[in-house]
Design an enzyme around this catalytic site. Structure first.
Site, PDB file in Angstrom:
ATOM      1  CD  GLU A   1      -3.072   0.944   2.197  1.00 46.76           C
ATOM      2  OE1 GLU A   1      -4.035   0.191   1.928  1.00 46.76           O
ATOM      3  OE2 GLU A   1      -2.960   1.542   3.273  1.00 46.76           O
TER       4      GLU A   1
ATOM      5  CE  LYS B   1     -11.476   2.532   2.049  1.00 46.37           C
ATOM      6  NZ  LYS B   1     -11.017   3.439   3.150  1.00 46.37           N
TER       7      LYS B   1
ATOM      8  CG  HIS C   1       7.718 -29.902   3.465  1.00 45.81           C
ATOM      9  ND1 HIS C   1       8.285 -31.124   3.199  1.00 45.81           N
ATOM     10  CD2 HIS C   1       8.352 -29.445   4.581  1.00 45.81           C
ATOM     11  CE1 HIS C   1       9.199 -31.412   4.111  1.00 45.81           C
ATOM     12  NE2 HIS C   1       9.263 -30.413   4.971  1.00 45.81           N
TER      13      HIS C   1
END
Length: 528
Positions: A322, A455, A351
């Site tokens: 950000e 937003k 793994h």
């Protein structure tokens, strides 16, 4: 490079901080002296810029605000006595409130003490507190913490359901600077409904951490919530862990917040030094710059070799991505900057994706985080002379070496143990590195226009949804998606309308789709 030269390079570039017990090794990044010399003017500019920032320069022109998270751990650095007083009084207020909760003088109406916390926030209001809780919460905390960090209804249910019989002793923290953040507001409303279902008055359980004068602060004061704490406008969400945002939930769990602040203060002091080899944040910023050619061309893989640091990579994702993910630089040039961050923990990931890291696309550099202390106490031997912690250490060293042998660069950060002091220092180290690196690449690390754009786009979808519902429930006959789009004057948004309708029907929201759902052009929509 042969082993002797590597050992010399390691010694030349090793950073050690005696008080913190921190080691930083960037010797396995393959930069040379010419690269360091060429970057020196940028580093000197970055040192000056960070000094100006701490002195109170306006660093976020979008909001005309300063960036002062450094003052939180050293109030004497605050540019005014008023800011210093506010920092100190907030910390004392946190400690007084937490003491009252712990000793029962602040208690719920129908229980002797609070037993649990529900913390509701998103982004920086959640990632920092979650990371610190995972890293530092004691085995038997005075209050158990639970997080609502999304607006997913099923996720909210999964948090509330296990503690439904303890809501009468559960403290609720609502964390939102503006009070209008939709995800946090939705979580608050959902939890308030759960309290109402049990005939509990929410104001007896609610605590607001919010900006001065915000709608959330006004609501909390009007309704008589237990307490309010400030979110300073000069502290961004991703650098707010050492403000009330992170300190209050940490202290409620029994974590030593003064030690966290002290660790951050010590690291801040170290990372102010305007000399490359004496400054761990500058060394790390240089390594980042080299890895991605100053353009973020390689991803950062974060591998902490300690289970308690599992969430550190998630925390760093927001802090780094950000802050640095910017379309334009400070001169207005189109640059598309940023560093992609991902990771989990070692040795689990050996793994999982280490196979690709060693032999696949070389589009990354690794950051290993080593913790010297295996556990608090003695370890048994799982083989003669070998403990499980020895295996963990060996796997880290082996993976680092295996990557380097195949031309994969890495940074190794070593800390003595995971405790409040070292975690505070870790937070401060990465905060400063982000600031210095932002200066090196000439971007503003302290605003986030892309987040605001998302937003706004979400709000437009919800506005479209309200218009869709209004028209559909008023019509007596089903209509095609195209006709519906025409009626609400949204012919450019048929695809969004289709997705809205699918969601509404799946949740029994007065909408019924007729036809083949896999062929949207054949569908008609009517009211249920």
């Amino acid at each position: 490079m042969n082993a002797a030269l590597l050992w010399q390079r390691y010694q030349s570039w090793l950073y050690y901080h005696a008080d913190l017990g921190f080691y930083l090794d960037i010797s396995r990044m393959r930069f040379n002296d010419d690269f360091v010399q060429a970057l020196q003017p940028k580093l000197e500019h970055a040192f000056r810029s960070m000094a100006d920032l701490e002195a109170g320069a306006i660093a976020n022109p979008d909001e005309e605000r300063m960036v002062g998270h450094y003052w939180l751990r050293d109030p004497d650095l605050a540019p005014t006595l008023e800011l210093k007083s506010e920092i100190e009084s907030t910390l004392k207020k946190i400690e007084t409130f937490v003491s009252g909760v712990h000793d029962g003088s602040i208690q719920p109406p129908v229980a002797p003490k609070f037993t649990d916390i529900v913390s509701i926030g998103i982004g920086g209001s959640a990632l920092g507190p979650e990371f610190v809780a995972q890293a530092l919460s004691p085995d038997d905390p005075p209050l158990n913490i639970h997080f609502i960090d999304n607006t997913d209804p099923a996720g909210i249910d999964r948090v509330i359901h296990p503690i439904r019989d303890r809501l009468n002793s559960t403290l609720v923290l609502i964390i939102s600077k503006s009070g209008g953040t939709p995800e946090t507001r939705n979580g608050m409303i959902e939890v308030q409904s759960a309290y109402a279902d049990q005939h509990l008055v929410f104001s007896n359980y609610g605590v607001a951490i919010t900006g001065h004068g915000s709608q959330l602060e006004r609501q909390a004061i009007t309704e008589g919530w237990l307490a309010t704490f400030p979110m300073h406008d000069w502290v961004g969400g991703r650098t707010s862990e050492l403000s009330a945002v992170g300190l209050l939930p940490a202290a409620l769990q029994g974590i030593d917040i003064r030690a966290m602040l002290a660790g951050a203060k010590a690291m801040d002091k170290a990372t102010r030094i305007p000399d490359l080899k004496s400054n761990p944040a500058a060394l790390m910023a240089l390594a980042w710059y080299f890895a991605g050619n100053g353009k973020g061309e390689k991803d950062m893989v974060v591998l902490p070799y300690k289970d308690s640091l599992l969430l550190f990579s998630r925390y760093l994702q927001q802090l780094i991505m950000e802050s640095l993910g910017k379309e334009r630089d400070l001169d207005g040039n189109l640059v598309y900057q940023g560093i992609a961050v991902y990771g989990n923990k070692g040795s689990t990931d050996q793994h999982a994706y280490v196979q690709q890291l060693r032999e696949g696309v070389p589009n990354f550099f690794a950051t290993f985080i080593e913790v010297l202390e295996d556990r608090n106490g003695r370890s048994i031997e799982v083989e003669p002379g070998i403990t499980s912690g020895d295996y963990l250490s060996g796997l880290l060293q082996g993976t680092r070496q295996a990557l380097y042998e195949n031309q994969r660069d890495s940074i190794t950060l070593t800390i003595p143990q995971v405790n409040p002091y070292t975690v505070g220092a870790l937070i401060a180290l990465y905060e400063r590195t982000v600031g210095l690196y932002g200066c090196l690449i000439n971007v503003n690390a302290y605003h986030q226009p892309g987040v605001e754009a998302g937003k706004r786009a979400a709000a437009s979808v919800l506005d479209l949804q309200n218009r869709v519902i209004k028209v559909v429930v008023q019509e007596s006959d089903p209509m095609s998606l195209v006709d519906l789009a025409k009626k609400i004057q949204a012919t450019d948004h048929v695809e969004i309308i289709y997705k809205i309708l699918r969601h509404l029907e799946a949740n029994c929201r007065r909408i019924k789709l007729y036809g083949d759902l896999g062929q949207p052009e054949t569908l008609t929509v009517g009211k249920r």
